[in-house]
Write a protein that holds these residues in place. Structure first.
Motif, short mmCIF file in Angstrom:
data_model
loop_
_atom_site.label_atom_id
_atom_site.label_comp_id
_atom_site.label_asym_id
_atom_site.label_seq_id
_atom_site.Cartn_x
_atom_site.Cartn_y
_atom_site.Cartn_z
N VAL B 203 -0.90 2.92 13.26
CA VAL B 203 -1.85 2.15 14.05
C VAL B 203 -3.07 1.79 13.21
O VAL B 203 -3.49 0.64 13.14
CB VAL B 203 -2.28 2.95 15.30
N ASP B 204 -3.63 2.80 12.53
CA ASP B 204 -4.79 2.57 11.68
C ASP B 204 -4.37 2.67 10.23
O ASP B 204 -3.40 3.32 9.89
CB ASP B 204 -5.88 3.60 12.01
N PRO B 205 -5.15 2.03 9.36
CA PRO B 205 -4.84 2.15 7.93
C PRO B 205 -4.87 3.61 7.51
O PRO B 205 -5.76 4.35 7.93
CB PRO B 205 -5.99 1.38 7.26
N ASP B 206 -3.90 4.01 6.71
CA ASP B 206 -3.79 5.40 6.32
C ASP B 206 -4.46 5.59 4.96
O ASP B 206 -3.81 5.57 3.92
CB ASP B 206 -2.31 5.79 6.26
N TYR B 207 -5.79 5.76 5.00
CA TYR B 207 -6.52 5.95 3.75
C TYR B 207 -6.45 7.40 3.33
O TYR B 207 -6.42 8.30 4.15
CB TYR B 207 -7.99 5.55 3.91
N ILE B 208 -6.41 7.63 2.03
CA ILE B 208 -6.43 9.00 1.50
C ILE B 208 -7.56 9.10 0.48
O ILE B 208 -8.00 8.08 -0.06
CB ILE B 208 -5.08 9.37 0.85
N PRO B 209 -8.03 10.33 0.21
CA PRO B 209 -9.19 10.45 -0.70
C PRO B 209 -8.83 10.29 -2.17
O PRO B 209 -9.72 10.15 -3.01
CB PRO B 209 -9.70 11.88 -0.41
N THR B 210 -7.55 10.32 -2.50
CA THR B 210 -7.18 10.23 -3.91
C THR B 210 -6.58 8.86 -4.23
O THR B 210 -6.10 8.16 -3.33
CB THR B 210 -6.13 11.30 -4.27
N PHE B 211 -6.62 8.49 -5.51
CA PHE B 211 -6.09 7.22 -5.97
C PHE B 211 -4.64 7.04 -5.50
O PHE B 211 -3.88 7.99 -5.54
CB PHE B 211 -6.16 7.20 -7.50
N PRO B 212 -4.19 5.91 -5.05
CA PRO B 212 -4.92 4.63 -4.92
C PRO B 212 -5.66 4.48 -3.60
O PRO B 212 -5.92 3.34 -3.19
CB PRO B 212 -3.80 3.62 -5.05
N PHE B 213 -6.01 5.55 -2.96
CA PHE B 213 -6.87 5.57 -1.78
C PHE B 213 -6.21 5.05 -0.51
O PHE B 213 -6.85 4.80 0.49
CB PHE B 213 -8.20 4.84 -2.04
N TYR B 214 -4.90 4.81 -0.57
CA TYR B 214 -4.16 4.58 0.66
C TYR B 214 -2.79 5.22 0.46
O TYR B 214 -2.30 5.32 -0.66
CB TYR B 214 -4.02 3.09 0.99
N SER B 215 -2.22 5.70 1.55
CA SER B 215 -0.96 6.42 1.37
C SER B 215 0.20 5.44 1.33
O SER B 215 0.25 4.48 2.10
CB SER B 215 -0.75 7.40 2.52
N THR B 216 1.08 5.66 0.38
CA THR B 216 2.22 4.76 0.27
C THR B 216 3.29 5.09 1.31
O THR B 216 4.30 4.42 1.41
CB THR B 216 2.85 4.86 -1.14
N GLU B 217 3.01 6.13 2.08
CA GLU B 217 3.97 6.49 3.12
C GLU B 217 3.86 5.53 4.30
O GLU B 217 4.86 5.12 4.89
CB GLU B 217 3.68 7.92 3.58
N HIS B 218 2.61 5.17 4.61
CA HIS B 218 2.40 4.29 5.76
C HIS B 218 1.96 2.88 5.36
O HIS B 218 2.11 1.94 6.14
CB HIS B 218 1.38 4.90 6.72
N CYS B 219 1.37 2.75 4.18
CA CYS B 219 0.99 1.42 3.71
C CYS B 219 2.16 0.86 2.94
O CYS B 219 2.48 1.31 1.84
CB CYS B 219 -0.25 1.50 2.84
N LEU B 220 2.81 -0.16 3.52
CA LEU B 220 4.12 -0.57 3.00
C LEU B 220 4.08 -1.91 2.28
O LEU B 220 4.99 -2.72 2.41
CB LEU B 220 5.13 -0.59 4.16
N GLY B 221 3.00 -2.15 1.53
CA GLY B 221 2.95 -3.36 0.71
C GLY B 221 3.97 -3.27 -0.42
O GLY B 221 4.74 -2.33 -0.50
N TYR B 222 3.94 -4.28 -1.28
CA TYR B 222 4.93 -4.30 -2.37
C TYR B 222 4.58 -3.35 -3.50
O TYR B 222 5.38 -3.12 -4.39
CB TYR B 222 5.06 -5.70 -2.94
N LEU B 223 3.32 -2.85 -3.49
CA LEU B 223 2.83 -2.02 -4.60
C LEU B 223 2.97 -2.77 -5.92
O LEU B 223 3.20 -2.18 -6.97
CB LEU B 223 3.59 -0.69 -4.67
N SER B 224 2.84 -4.09 -5.82
CA SER B 224 3.11 -4.92 -7.00
C SER B 224 2.07 -4.68 -8.09
O SER B 224 2.36 -4.91 -9.26
CB SER B 224 3.10 -6.39 -6.61
N TRP B 225 0.87 -4.22 -7.71
CA TRP B 225 -0.16 -4.03 -8.73
C TRP B 225 0.29 -3.07 -9.82
O TRP B 225 -0.16 -3.15 -10.95
CB TRP B 225 -1.47 -3.56 -8.09
N ARG B 226 1.18 -2.16 -9.47
CA ARG B 226 1.67 -1.20 -10.47
C ARG B 226 2.34 -1.91 -11.65
O ARG B 226 2.35 -1.40 -12.76
CB ARG B 226 2.69 -0.26 -9.85
N PHE B 227 2.91 -3.06 -11.37
CA PHE B 227 3.59 -3.80 -12.44
C PHE B 227 2.69 -4.87 -13.05
O PHE B 227 2.62 -5.01 -14.26
CB PHE B 227 4.86 -4.46 -11.90
N ILE B 228 1.99 -5.60 -12.16
CA ILE B 228 1.30 -6.77 -12.68
C ILE B 228 -0.06 -6.45 -13.27
O ILE B 228 -0.71 -7.32 -13.83
CB ILE B 228 1.14 -7.85 -11.59
#
Lengths: 150, 565
Positions: B203-228
């Protein structure tokens, strides 16, 4: 070094702004309706002021039509249409600056044209700079204004 | 555009390499778009978002394409990386078309940005209307990371694309170049565009205190920044490295003023190693602190100095000339006195033995020393592999002769040392509008020609395309007949008048190679290679390319390379 002719750059800015104004006719929305509005289960419930704006934005897209009209004018003036080229309006900084500030104003009221309004504002600023530098549009330094103007 | 032109254009665009390129390029983009669309559409975790239907599928598809293009956009401007890997790369990729590719990526970025942004406008309105999330559209636009970075990128693109337009770039390169540094913020915004966790199953953005500051468990973007992000990091590193390299000791040794308003700067930079035909960026803080201008290196790697020839045409080059004391007035004043030699008004004359036109050594006034010079480079150019073919055809037009000055010198040194590789013969063709601009390279050509006496290793053909008055024509006619040297260039090779006919030039070349008269003994190869190197304006490049590729046959392999400057 390499003197920038401001009104030639401003021309590109204005044309970009003009094209970006076309997005406001679907999903019509007053930009500032969140001021004083409350969130209901089916979206935002506007307050009384916003209702007035909703009439000229949602019921009849009057503001969008104004921005569109100004944008058509922008393109006619900047591209320019052969009939417009060389006229007093074509050579005028003030006509442009006032038209673009108006477009910026109407644009700032509509949800989709907010960015467009910002671009118009920047274009108007660039033309102001050009005016302060006493550049002449269609004059010697404007001889190369776009290929269509050749 | 006339209909005939349109047909020719379509024909050109829909054949051969261009067609392959178009299909692959657009195919890749639509492929990514389709995959992005499909992956959103089929993702059960994102069912709530999928309630937004087409707009969210479109925005996600276009978003993936934009990540791809954002990763590509910096690759063609990694100049040092390209220079380093070009020997391996240039067989498969046209590495010198890097800026063309950069523009193609930029066009795609613009197109997919429009699609992506349009779709998101619809998305956010519908989020507000359906209240799938309890928030207003403007909040997503202007208060969340995705919206803020997105609108920032739009504004930056608005400024970057308009100043990069060829009309603005040509009239004021600085406006373009400085504005283009907004790319730094653009790339930052791109890499952080998804940190707002808009694509999520919670429901709400799942921010975490450690890098990258959002959890990849619930934030389901492409995570493309890791490559580009890597091209961005490498590019940043390159810019830092270029600053460091530019700051290394550089000292101007001599400045020569050549006829035709050309100045030659000779300098020493022990830390710089280069190859013939390469180019560099030059900066003189006294003239302009931030401006870097590209120039071809005109000396050979074997020379004890590095030199660039600079024609004073633009305001930077003129200002540089003034700072160095190389101004047309001085030259005129000096050449007015004939026959004199030695020190005069603090200038030392260098008599090149060519009568009226001489190179003059100049310098800044008594009280001013040589300015500080900064050099960034060298960067690659296609003529490095000139020794890989039996026959090298060097075609230059106008000032495009500079890289060939270096290459011809380099070949001369190689010949002295007997390290010629496969190279057996060199054809040098130079098309030039006016006699004045012959001056500065004349010395070199003369020297080379003298060294070649009796052999047919190097053939020089100079074409003069300028219209001439009848007096001039008579003068030339009288002085030409029976003389050992050409009256205009003082070379043994006769100047040719008019435009070169490349069709018959290459046809003749092919015939004489085939009947064995051109390459003596033919060096016994079944298949000979002709390398054609061109430097000059683009329209002529097309002609030369078309004509030289026509002579390709089972016994003749032709390669064409063009230098950009």
């Amino acid at each position: 070094m390499g003197k920038l002719i401001w009104h030639q750059w401003a021309r590109l800015l204005a044309m970009t702004a003009a094209v970006s104004s076309l997005w406001a006719f679907f999903y019509r929305k007053f930009f500032w309706d969140f001021v004083g509005g409350t969130l209901g289960p089916t979206g935002l419930i506007p307050n009384s002021t916003a209702k007035v704006f909703n009439k000229v934005i949602i019921d009849v897209p009057l503001l969008q039509l104004m921005t569109l009209f100004l944008s058509m004018g922008t393109l006619a003036l900047e591209y320019p249409l052969p009939q417009v080229k060389g006229t007093a309006a074509y050579r005028s900084h003030l006509v442009r600056i006032s038209a673009y500030l108006t477009a910026a104003f109407t644009g700032f009221l509509v949800y989709q044209t907010f960015d467009c309004a910002l671009y118009y504002l920047i274009a108007a600023m660039a033309y102001t700079r050009s005016m302060l530098l006493k550049e002449t549009i269609g004059g010697a330094d404007g001889a190369k204004r776009g290929e269509s103007a050749a | 555009m006339k209909s005939k032109d349109a047909v020719a254009f379509l024909k050109r665009e829909s054949t051969g390499r261009r067609l392959v390129w178009t299909v692959v390029w657009w195919g890749t983009h639509f492929g990514f778009f389709a995959y992005g669309w499909w992956s959103q559409y089929t993702n059960a975790k994102l069912a709530a978002l999928n309630g937004l239907k087409y707009s969210v599928w479109t925005s996600r598809g276009a978003g993936l394409v934009l990540a791809f293009d954002g990763g590509l956009i910096l690759l063609p401007v990694l100049r040092n990386v390209i220079t380093a890997i070009r020997p391996a790369l240039q067989r498969i990729l046209p590495v010198d078309e890097n800026l063309w590719f950069h523009r193609q990526v930029a066009y795609q970025l613009l197109l997919w940005t429009i699609i992506h942004t349009t779709a998101h406008y619809v998305n956010f309105i519908n989020v507000e209307r359906t209240q799938v999330r309890k928030e207003r559209a403007v909040q997503i636009h202007y208060a969340q990371a995705g919206g803020i970075t997105g609108h920032t990128m739009l504004l930056i693109m608005f400024l970057m694309y308009t100043t990069a337009h060829s009309s603005i770039r040509k009239q004021c390169f600085e406006a373009f170049w400085y504005t283009h540094h907004l790319a730094f913020f653009f790339m930052l915004a791109l890499y952080t565009h998804a940190t707002g966790c808009f694509v999520r199953d919670s429901v709400d953005p799942d921010y975490i205190p450690t890098f990258p500051f959002y959890s990849t468990e619930h934030c389901l973007g492409y995570l493309s920044w890791r490559f580009i992000i890597w091209p961005g990091i490498i590019y940043f590193g390159e810019r830092v490295y270029r600053q460091v390299r530019a700051a290394r000791a550089t000292e101007i040794q001599r400045v020569l003023y050549h006829p035709g308003n050309v100045m030659e700067i000779r300098f020493k930079k022990p830390s710089m190693k280069y190859k013939a035909g390469q180019w560099l960026f030059l900066n003189v803080p006294d003239v302009s602190r931030w401006q870097w201008h590209p120039f071809t290196i005109s000396s050979a790697p074997e020379d004890p100095f590095i030199s660039v020839h600079i024609r004073q045409v633009g305001d930077f080059t003129t200002a540089l000339g003034e700072r160095l004391g190389a101004t047309p007035d001085l030259h005129r004043l000096d050449s007015g006195k004939k026959g004199g030699r030695g020190e005069k008004n603090g200038f030392v004359e260098v008599d090149s033995g060519l009568g009226g036109e001489r190179a003059v050594e100049v310098g800044p006034g008594m009280d001013r020393g040589m300015p500080k010079l900064r050099i960034d480079g060298p960067f690659g150019a296609p003529a490095e592999d000139v020794f890989a073919s039996e026959v090298a055809v060097l075609v230059a037009a106008g000032i495009g002769v500079t890289p060939f000055a270096s290459i011809l010198k380099h070949i001369w040194y190689a010949q002295q040392a007997g390290k010629m590789g496969r190279l057996r013969r060199v054809e040098f063709v130079w098309t030039c509008r006016e006699t004045g601009s012959f001056g500065w390279i004349k010395d070199l050509l003369e020297e080379l020609e003298e060294a070649q006496r009796g052999s047919d290793f190097l053939r020089i053909s100079i074409y003069l395309t300028q219209r001439m008055g009848s007096d001039e024509v008579h003068n030339i006619a009288i002085n030409d007949v029976g003389q050992e040297y050409d009256p205009l260039t003082k070379l043994r090779s006769r100047t040719l008048y008019g435009r070169p006919d490349f069709h018959s030039f290459f046809a003749n070349l092919a015939t004489s190679i085939d009947n064995g008269s051109y390459l003596p003994g033919r060096e016994a190869r079944l298949k000979n290679r002709v390398g054609v190197y061109y430097c000059g304006p683009n329209p002529l490049a097309r002609t030369v390319r078309t004509e030289c590729l026509k002579i390709q046959s089972s016994t003749l392999d032709v390669r064409f390379a063009k230098e950009h400057f």
